[in-house]
Design an enzyme around this catalytic site. Structure first.
Site, short mmCIF file in Angstrom:
data_model
loop_
_atom_site.label_atom_id
_atom_site.label_comp_id
_atom_site.label_asym_id
_atom_site.label_seq_id
_atom_site.Cartn_x
_atom_site.Cartn_y
_atom_site.Cartn_z
N THR A 128 0.82 -1.22 0.00
CA THR A 128 0.00 0.00 0.00
C THR A 128 0.85 1.28 0.00
O THR A 128 0.33 2.37 -0.16
CB THR A 128 -0.95 0.03 1.22
OG1 THR A 128 -0.16 -0.13 2.40
CG2 THR A 128 -1.97 -1.09 1.14
N GLU B 57 31.58 -3.78 -8.78
CA GLU B 57 32.04 -2.44 -8.41
C GLU B 57 33.01 -2.57 -7.25
O GLU B 57 33.21 -3.66 -6.70
CB GLU B 57 30.86 -1.54 -8.05
CG GLU B 57 30.07 -2.00 -6.84
CD GLU B 57 28.78 -1.20 -6.62
OE1 GLU B 57 28.18 -0.73 -7.61
OE2 GLU B 57 28.38 -1.04 -5.47
N HIS C 285 26.63 3.50 -2.71
CA HIS C 285 26.21 2.23 -2.11
C HIS C 285 26.94 2.03 -0.78
O HIS C 285 28.13 2.32 -0.68
CB HIS C 285 26.57 1.05 -3.01
CG HIS C 285 25.66 0.91 -4.19
ND1 HIS C 285 26.09 0.35 -5.37
CD2 HIS C 285 24.36 1.24 -4.37
CE1 HIS C 285 25.08 0.34 -6.23
NE2 HIS C 285 24.03 0.89 -5.65
#
Lengths: 378, 291
Positions: free
Chosen positions: B17, B209, B248
Site C-alpha cells: 500500500t 564495483e 552504495h
C-alpha cells in the site's frame, strides 16, 4: 559514523573495559587542569576521525604536568591529515609489556560478523596480517548465536593466556562484542589492548564505526555530524539526502544510481578528464532535488563544466529537465553543461531542455568524451 | 526458463500500500508477473490494483499459493518483513528496501540459510526473467528474452548495460541484482552456479564495483572450476578514492582492499574479458557467442 577516541572509550568504560585514566579538553587551560589530577607521564591525543593518528603527529607524550600546556597548544594549532584539532584527550601514559589487538567487524563473504584478534597489536591490523599472518586469529561468528563467552575464552587461550588472565581477558573480549552489537558497530576495536608489567589489561586506543543505517536505533547520536569531517558540499548534500563525494578534478558529475555514477567518473577518466565529484541523486528524484544537486556541484570553485548522466527508471527525465532549468535560472549558471538523458519520459525531458537551448545526448560515452573536450578547451 | 523466477512464479508484495509498493505492483502486473496478494499490517481487506491485501503473510499464504515475495517495507521494519516471509514458507524473497542495518540483514541471511531459501538484496533493483517474470523495479522495456545471464551489484548501471545488449539483439535469460549493501543474500558465485545449470543461458555478464572481494572470489571460481560458459565482466569505480563510500553502502575501498584494479586483475588472470566501457560489454559478448 566514526566515533572519536573519547566517545569510544566512554562506551568501553560503560561496558566495564578498563581504559587509562583521562578526560577531554577543548582548550589548553582545560588540558592543564585535567593533567593536574593525573599521574605523569601523560599522553595528549588529538581527537580526529582518522586512523594512523600517532604516525601523523596527533599524539604527544610528556613526562610532567608542566609540559602539558606546550604540547596541548601545539596540537590545537595543527591539522591532522586535514582535520583541525577541536579537542584533546588527556590521559595517563601506559607502558606496555605487550600490545594486543581485538576487534569485531563485518565479514561480507560469510554474511556475518567476524572477530579478529592478535597477540601482536599496536600497528594497524592489516599490517599485522601482512607481516605475520600466522599471528592473526580470524573467528567468523554464526548468526544468531554470535560470540559466546566460551569463544572469548578459546581466543584468550589461543593467545597464550591462562588462569586469572584468561578470565579477565575473555571478559574484556566478550564485553567489547556486546558493546559493538548494542551500538550496531560495523567496526569496534581495541588497538592496542595493552598488557602491563603487572599483568593487567587496558584498552589504550579504541575505534568504533557505527552503521549509519542503524542510527535510528541510537537517537543519542542524532544531529551529531562531524562537520570538520566533511566539505561544505558534503554537508549540504547530506541535508538534501544526496550522496556526494568530493574528488580532486574539475568536471562536475551528477547521475542517478551509484554504479552508473561511478561508471560515469570512470568514462571521464578514460577520455583523459578528471571528475570533481561523485553525486548520486538516487531513484525518483524530483526537480527540487536535481536543482539542489546542481547548486552543490557548482558551489565547488574547481568545477569548470558539468556532466549530467541520467538513465531514468523510476527517475523521470522531465523532472530532471525541470530541475536543471530551475537551477540554471536561479544560480545564473554560465559554465558549460553536457547532458545525457534517456529513459522514462525521455521525450518530454529532451523537449524542455531543447526549448531552453540546452543540447541533450543519448550516449553516455559520447557525452563523457564531449565534456572532457570542452574542459580541455577552457 | 532462466533462473530463480519464471512464468510459474507466484508472488506477494509486502508493503503493497506504500507509494513505491503500489506503483511497482502496477508495473509488475502490466509486465505479466503473477502477483497473488499483498501484505500491509492494518490494511487487510482492501485492494491495490485489484490485488487483495492481507494483514499478515500467514493469511496471504493461507488464501493463495505463493512461492515468492517482494519487499518494499521501510528499512526499520524490512528485516521483520523478510523473516515473516521466510517463516511462512516463502522460498524466494526479494528485498528492494535500501538502508537496512547490517545487523538486521545478517540475521535474515542466517535464517534464510537455515530454511533453504533464496534472498535477493537488500538494496537491489530485483530480478527479471524477460518476458516471463519481473520481481523488481527495473524499467521493463530495456530487457528482452535471450541467452545472456546478467548478475550485478548496481541498478542503473545494469540498465545501461542491459539496454546496450538489447539494442544489439542480445537478449537476457535472467538479470539478477545482488544489491548494493555489504551483506546481501546471493553472491556472484551463487548466481554463476545457477546460470551454469540453466540451459537458456549461453554466456554470463558480471557487473561489479569497488568494495569487498566477491568479484575476486568469482574470478577464482571461474578459473578453478573451468567455468563452461563465456563470461564478460565490467567493474565500476576505477576512479574511486579509498575510504569513501560511493553511494552504495558496500562500495568502499578499505585500505588497499576492494579496488577496481584488484578485481580487474583477478578477472584477467581467470581469462575473463573485462570491458573498459559499459558499451563494450555487448561487443565482447557478441564476439564470444560467435566463437
Amino acid at each position: 559514523m566514526k566515533l572519536l577516541e573519547y566517545e569510544a572509550k566512554k562506551i568501553l568504560a560503560k561496558y566495564g573495559i578498563p581504559t587509562p585514566r583521562g578526560d577531554l579538553a577543548t582548550n589548553t587551560a582545560q588540558a592543564c587542569e585535567i593533567a593536574k589530577n593525573l599521574k605523569p607521564p601523560i599522553a595528549i591525543k588529538a581527537q580526529v576521525p582518522v586512523a594512523g593518528r600517532g604516525k601523523a603527529g596527533g599524539i604527544l607524550f610528556v613526562d610532567s604536568v608542566a609540559e602539558v600546556e606546550k604540547a596541548a597548544e601545539k596540537l590545537f594549532s595543527v591539522q591532522i591529515k586535514g582535520f583541525p584539532v577541536r579537542s584533546l584527550w588527556i590521559e595517563e601514559r601506559i607502558y606496555a609489556e605487550k600490545e594486543l589487538y581485538f576487534g569485531v567487524t563485518v565479514d561480507r563473504l560469510n554474511k556475518g560478523y567476524v572477530v579478529i584478534a592478535s597477540a601482536e597489536g599496536g600497528m594497524e591490523i592489516e599490517e599485522v596480517a601482512a607481516k605475520t599472518p600466522g599471528k592473526v586469529i580470524r573467528f567468523p561468528l554464526k548468526a544468531p548465536y554470535g560470540f559466546r563467552p566460551y569463544h572469548a575464552r578459546q581466543i584468550a587461550k589461543r593467545m597464550g593466556y591462562t588462569e586469572n588472565q584468561l578470565s579477565t581477558l575473555a571478559n574484556i573480549f566478550y564485553n567489547l562484542y556486546k558493546a559493538g552489537m548494542y551500538y550496531d558497530a560495523e567496526l569496534i576495536e581495541m588497538n592496542p589492548l595493552v598488557e602491563t608489567s603487572d599483568g593487567n589489561f587496558l584498552a589504550v586506543d579504541a575505534r568504533i564505526i557505527i552503521d549509519d543505517n542503524a542510527l535510528f536505533r541510537h537517537p543519542e547520536f542524532k544531529g551529531r555530524v562531524l562537520e570538520s569531517e566533511l566539505s561544505p558540499q558534503e554537508v549540504e548534500a547530506a541535508r538534501n539526502d544526496l550522496a556526494y563525494v568530493k574528488l580532486d578534478g574539475n568536471i562536475g558529475v551528477i547521475g542517478n544510481g551509484a554504479g552508473l555514477v561511478m561508471a560515469t567518473l570512470d568514462a571521464i577518466q578514460l577520455y583523459g578528464g578528471k571528475p570533481a565529484n561523485f553525486l548520486d541523486v538516487g531513484g525518483g528524484a524530483p526537480s527540487e532535488k536535481i536543482a539542489a544537486a546542481l547548486k552543490i556541484v557548482f558551489s565547488d570553485p574547481a568545477v569548470k563544466a558539468l556532466f549530467i548522466n541520467i538513465l531514468g527508471g523510476i527517475t523521470r527525465c522531465d523532472e530532471v529537465a525541470r530541475g536543471i532549468l530551475k537551477a540554471k535560472e536561479k544560480l545564473g549558471i554560465k559554465k558549460p553543461m553536457v547532458i545525457r538523458l534517456v529513459g522514462t519520459n525521455e521525450e518530454e525531458g529532451k523537449q524542455i531542455l531543447m526549448e531552453a537551448g540546452i543540447p541533450v545526448l543519448d550516449s553516455m560515452e559520447e557525452a563523457a568524451h564531449q565534456v572532457v573536450e570542452i574542459v580541455k578547451g577552457t | 526458463m532462466g533462473i530463480i523466477v519464471n512464468k510459474n512464479t507466484k508472488a506477494i508484495v509486502q508493503g503493497i500500500t506504500g507509494t513505491q509498493g503500489s506503483f511497482h505492483t502496477k508495473l509488475m502486473l502490466e509486465y505479466g508477473t503473477q502477483i497473488v496478494g499483498g501484505v500491509t499490517p492494518g490494511k487487510g481487506g482492501t485492494r491495490v490494483h485489484g490485488v487483495p491485501v492481507y494483514d499478515t503473510v500467514e493469511e496471504a499464504v493461507e488464501k493463495h499459493t505463493a512461492n515468492a515475495s517482494i519487499i518494499f517495507v521501510p528499512a526499520p521494519f524490512a528485516a521483520d518483513a523478510a523473516l515473516e516471509a521466510l517463516e511462512n514458507g516463502i522460498k524466494t524473497v526479494v528485498i528492494i528496501t535500501e538502508h537496512i542495518p547490517v545487523k538486521d540483514s545478517i540475521n535474515v541471511m542466517a535464517y534464510a540459510n537455515q530454511v533453504g531459501a533464496t534472498v535477493i538484496g537488500p538494496n537491489t533493483p530485483g530480478i527479471i526473467t524477460p518476458e516471463e517474470c519481473k520481481l523488481g523495479i527495473m524499467p521493463a522495456h530495456i530487457f528482452k528474452s535471450g541467452n545472456v545471464g546478467m548478475v550485478s551489484r548496481s541498478g542503473t548501471l545494469t540498465y545501461e548495460i542491459a539496454a546496450g545488449l538489447t539494442k544489439r539483439q542480445l537478449g537476457q535469460s535472467t538479470c539478477v541484482g545482488l544489491g548494493g549493501d555489504p551483506i546481501v543474500g546471493l553472491n556472484f558465485i551463487d548466481v554463476l552456479k545457477l546460470f551454469e545449470k540453466d540451459p537458456q543461458t549461453e554466456a554470463v555478464t558480471i557487473i561489479g564495483e569497488i568494495g569487498g572481494n566477491l568479484e575476486e572470489l568469482a574470478a577464482e571460481y571461474i578459473a578453478t572450476e573451468d567455468y563452461p560458459k563465456p563470461v564478460v565482466a565490467f567493474i565500476a569505480g576505477r576512479s574511486a578514492p579509498p575510504g569513501k563510500r560511493m553511494g552504495h553502502a558496500g562500495a568502499i575501498i578499505m585500505g588497499k582492499a576492494g579496488t577496481a584494479e584488484s578485481k580487474i586483475e583477478a578477472f584477467q588472470k581467470a581469462n575473463v574479458e573485462v570491458a573498459e566501457k559499459p558499451s563494450d560489454v555487448a561487443l565482447l559478448l557478441e564476439r564470444l557467442l560467435k566463437q
